[in-house]
Write a protein that holds these residues in place. Structure first.
Motif, PDB file in Angstrom:
ATOM      1  N   UNK A  39       0.823  -1.220   0.000  1.00 23.49           N
ATOM      2  CA  UNK A  39       0.000   0.000   0.000  1.00 23.49           C
ATOM      3  C   UNK A  39       0.852   1.262   0.000  1.00 23.49           C
ATOM      4  N   UNK A  40       2.092   1.102  -0.393  1.00 21.56           N
ATOM      5  CA  UNK A  40       2.934   2.292  -0.515  1.00 21.56           C
ATOM      6  C   UNK A  40       3.695   2.596   0.762  1.00 21.56           C
ATOM      7  N   UNK A  41       4.498   3.660   0.671  1.00 25.07           N
ATOM      8  CA  UNK A  41       5.412   4.040   1.763  1.00 25.07           C
ATOM      9  C   UNK A  41       4.775   5.075   2.670  1.00 25.07           C
ATOM     10  N   UNK A  42       5.261   5.133   3.890  1.00 22.86           N
ATOM     11  CA  UNK A  42       4.865   6.205   4.793  1.00 22.86           C
ATOM     12  C   UNK A  42       5.583   7.488   4.372  1.00 22.86           C
ATOM     13  N   UNK A  43       5.213   8.576   5.014  1.00 23.86           N
ATOM     14  CA  UNK A  43       5.765   9.879   4.656  1.00 23.86           C
ATOM     15  C   UNK A  43       7.290   9.860   4.745  1.00 23.86           C
ATOM     16  N   UNK A  44       7.934  10.372   3.704  1.00 26.37           N
ATOM     17  CA  UNK A  44       9.370  10.558   3.713  1.00 26.37           C
ATOM     18  C   UNK A  44      10.171   9.448   3.097  1.00 26.37           C
ATOM     19  N   UNK A  45       9.479   8.394   2.590  1.00 27.72           N
ATOM     20  CA  UNK A  45      10.216   7.256   2.051  1.00 27.72           C
ATOM     21  C   UNK A  45       9.674   6.869   0.678  1.00 27.72           C
ATOM     22  N   UNK A  46      10.540   6.202  -0.099  1.00 22.76           N
ATOM     23  CA  UNK A  46      10.177   5.820  -1.441  1.00 22.76           C
ATOM     24  C   UNK A  46      10.845   4.482  -1.774  1.00 22.76           C
ATOM     25  N   UNK A  47      10.556   3.934  -2.952  1.00 20.92           N
ATOM     26  CA  UNK A  47      11.119   2.665  -3.360  1.00 20.92           C
ATOM     27  C   UNK A  47      10.184   1.510  -3.022  1.00 20.92           C
ATOM     28  N   UNK A 102      14.688  11.927  -1.897  1.00 20.84           N
ATOM     29  CA  UNK A 102      15.853  12.654  -2.383  1.00 20.84           C
ATOM     30  C   UNK A 102      15.894  14.048  -1.774  1.00 20.84           C
ATOM     31  N   UNK A 103      17.078  14.623  -1.725  1.00 18.92           N
ATOM     32  CA  UNK A 103      17.232  15.983  -1.189  1.00 18.92           C
ATOM     33  C   UNK A 103      16.310  16.936  -1.949  1.00 18.92           C
ATOM     34  N   UNK A 104      15.545  17.710  -1.183  1.00 21.56           N
ATOM     35  CA  UNK A 104      14.633  18.674  -1.785  1.00 21.56           C
ATOM     36  C   UNK A 104      13.205  18.178  -1.884  1.00 21.56           C
ATOM     37  N   UNK A 105      12.958  16.906  -1.507  1.00 25.02           N
ATOM     38  CA  UNK A 105      11.607  16.337  -1.570  1.00 25.02           C
ATOM     39  C   UNK A 105      11.248  15.746  -0.215  1.00 25.02           C
ATOM     40  N   UNK A 106       9.952  15.680   0.057  1.00 23.66           N
ATOM     41  CA  UNK A 106       9.506  15.114   1.330  1.00 23.66           C
ATOM     42  C   UNK A 106       8.047  14.673   1.202  1.00 23.66           C
ATOM     43  N   UNK A 107       7.562  14.076   2.286  1.00 27.42           N
ATOM     44  CA  UNK A 107       6.140  13.771   2.392  1.00 27.42           C
ATOM     45  C   UNK A 107       5.743  12.453   1.767  1.00 27.42           C
ATOM     46  N   UNK A 108       4.435  12.284   1.607  1.00 20.11           N
ATOM     47  CA  UNK A 108       3.876  11.037   1.095  1.00 20.11           C
ATOM     48  C   UNK A 108       4.278  10.853  -0.368  1.00 20.11           C
TER      49      UNK A 108
END
Length: 616
Positions: free
Chosen positions: A294-302, A310-316
């Motif tokens: 169901x996807x990642x929590x805020x602040x994470x990806x992959x 990545x630097x400069x990005x955040x959130x869901x």
């Protein structure tokens, strides 16, 4: 009957765990003094009767380090059941007063197939003990396979440890006992390392029933009649035919000796040794491959949600762009907050709000200068785009005009202030007044004719030409009016002098101090014997006294009447007497006739040679 005896033998062997660490090679990261008395091998020498630092039975590590590591090499992979640690007590009572206790708090135990603890499995991590609760002999169950047992502790900078912890990381252990199965018996054909027993002996060792002498049992089943299904073994052919234990571990998603238990929420992979990433819903982390369904929590990806934005990005989904952080790398990948503050010109939790009017700089902590239009103060640099208010200069409009200048752009020159430093940098007014010779709000107007000095408060003296009175000093450039002297022409002539430059001498005034210093006239009249406006003319013949107001008497010679006293200097006319010859008498007239006769007589006798005595 033979099988029953064999199985009972297994039960007996299953409890016979050996200390497989005894006398095995050992290592510590920072030895103390390099002395064998403190060597790493002391923890696996089987001696624990003297638990002091210098007893020669304990490991001692060097102080002053942030990490401490001790390990033992079992030389081959063993099944581990439990581990026992004997801490150094210095042979003192084990309570919160024992100074050794604080060095053990927070320790960890790892079981690994390499010397790198991070490649192994965490068996135990102390997060609850304090000086009062940690035991002097520690036991923990640790059922897993491994070759290296690693003791680790740390005191990292920047970490807030509990107050009971000491400052340095240490590994001062007196004995480490690792209980597990010994190595494989050479007479065994099928060895169960968890049961520490031989499931199938070699034909030359034991004559067993045919189906026990062979390893050709159905893959995926176990038990006496092979009626039990094996769990999720990593290698199905390595399912123990007697116990169902997976000899080479579990396939992804399962754990336990028989690999029949699914991973707990938050774990996945072989033997459930992997930890799920930051899934939006941890229960949706695949126990097989760790993918977050169901996807990642805020602040994470992959796919595994283990990669920070990545630097400069955040959130869901890392879809949000960070604000204006001082350091973009310090934008919190979860919340977007700037950990080290906002870049110049921005404020707020996310650093996306512009500074309020009148503020600029990092976190908007700076106050704008005196901008002509406050709204035109750059929120980044503080520069006033449309210039400064009157009285200020510079890029930031924070510099008052230099002394002697004022107004917009500091282009106007101050007037003649008493103190140039007191010229108001905004309006140009002289706060302490005007210098000599000037007046007005800006002290740029010359004094009116007849005035001079500071703020033109002084009145010129009696200058010959008032227009030639210096507006600065009051000096009369073309001299004074008649009757006055001095640089300022304010001094009346001295007594007895008058006129231009006081060069003229007063006449014969009754009172010299009453000589008019301008005209020379005697205000109270002339002294006796003089007349006229200046009292310098003698009285006419026949007059005498003050202002020549008196008439001479009957002087024998009118020209011999004193103009001062009226005295007839050569006597009176016949018939008059007195000093002033104003008294008339016959007696005196007769006497006067006789006197004249007598004088004539004497003169005549003198010339005739006769001498007469006055008494003869």
């Amino acid at each position: 009957m033979l099988f029953v005896i064999f199985y009972m033998g297994l039960l007996v062997f299953s409890n016979a765990y050996d200390n497989v660490a005894l006398h095995m090679p050992s290592y510590q990261s920072y030895p103390y003094k390099g002395n064998v008395i403190y060597d790493a091998a002391n923890a696996v020498d089987g001696l624990k009767s003297n638990l002091s630092i210098d007893g020669g039975q304990c490991v001692v590590s060097a102080a002053g380090y942030e990490t401490a590591t001790w390990r033992v090499d079992l030389l081959s992979v063993h099944y581990i059941d439990h581990i026992t640690l004997y801490f150094m007590t210095n042979n003192q009572h084990w309570d919160e007063l024992n100074t050794r206790i604080s060095s053990y708090l927070g320790f960890s135990l790892y079981v690994s197939n390499s010397t790198d603890r991070l490649n192994g499995i965490l068996c135990f991590k102390d997060i609850e003990y304090n000086k009062s609760t940690i035991p002097e002999v520690f036991n923990t169950t640790c059922r897993m396979f491994g070759q290296y047992i690693i003791y680790y502790n740390e005191r990292l900078p920047g970490v807030d440890y509990p107050s009971d912890y000491n400052d340095d990381a240490e590994n001062d252990l007196c004995e480490v006992e690792v209980y597990g199965c010994p190595t494989l018996n050479p007479d065994c054909d099928v060895w169960d390392p968890m049961m520490c027993a031989c499931l199938v002996c070699k034909p030359s060792y034991m004559d067993m029933e045919p189906h026990h002498e062979t390893t050709d049992w159905p893959v995926g089943s176990y038990g006496y009649y092979y009626d039990e299904m094996c769990g999720h073994c990593k290698d199905p052919t390595q399912c123990s035919p007697g116990t169902g234990i997976c000899l080479t571990g579990c396939s992804a998603g399962y754990f336990g000796p028989s690999c029949k238990e699914e991973c707990h929420i938050g774990n996945y992979g072989y033997n459930c040794n992997e930890t799920c990433g930051h899934c939006n819903d941890l229960s949706q982390c695949s126990t097989t491959n760790g993918i977050c369904h169901t996807g990642c929590s805020y602040g994470y990806t992959g796919g595994l949600c283990k990669k920070e934005c990545n630097i400069g990005l955040y959130g869901f989904g890392c879809y949000d762009t960070c604000g204006h952080c001082i350091d973009p790398a310090e934008c919190n990948h979860v919340s977007g907050t700037c950990r080290t503050g906002c870049a110049a010109g921005y404020r707020g939790r996310l650093c996306i709000e512009h500074c309020y009017v009148g503020h600029y700089g990092y976190n908007c902590n700076e106050t704008c200068g005196h901008c002509f239009d406050p709204a035109q103060c750059s929120n980044v640099s503080g520069t006033c785009r449309t210039g400064c208010e009157a009285g200020y200069s510079g890029r930031l409009c924070k510099n008052e005009c230099n002394i002697g200048l004022y107004g917009f752009g500091c282009y106007d020159t101050c007037g003649h202030c008493i103190d140039p430093a007191e010229c108001n940098h905004v309006s140009g007014t002289c706060r302490t007044g005007c210098a000599a010779g000037y007046r007005g709000r800006l002290c740029i107007e010359h004094c009116d004719v007849g005035h001079y000095g500071y703020n033109c408060n002084e009145t010129c003296g009696h200058c010959f030409d008032r227009a030639q009175c210096s507006n600065v000093s009051g000096t009369c450039r073309t001299g004074c009016e008649a009757g006055y002297s001095g640089r300022l022409c304010k001094n009346e002539c001295d007594i007895g002098l008058y006129g231009v430059l006081c060069y003229d001498t007063c006449g014969h005034c009754i009172d010299p101090s009453e000589c008019n210093y301008v005209t020379g006239t005697c205000r109270t009249g002339c002294a006796a014997g003089y007349r006229g406006r200046l009292c310098i003319e003698h009285c006419d013949i026949g007059h005498y006294g003050y202002n020549c107001n008196e008439t001479c008497g009957h002087c024998n010679n009118a020209t011999q009447c004193s103009t001062v006293t009226g005295t007839c200097q050569t006597g009176c006319e016949a018939g008059y007497s007195g000093r002033l010859c104003k008294d008339g008498s016959c007696y005196f007239f007769f006497f006067y006739i006789l006197l004249e006769i007598w004088v004539v007589f004497l003169i005549s006798n003198y010339f005739e040679g006769n001498q007469l005595s006055f008494y003869t």
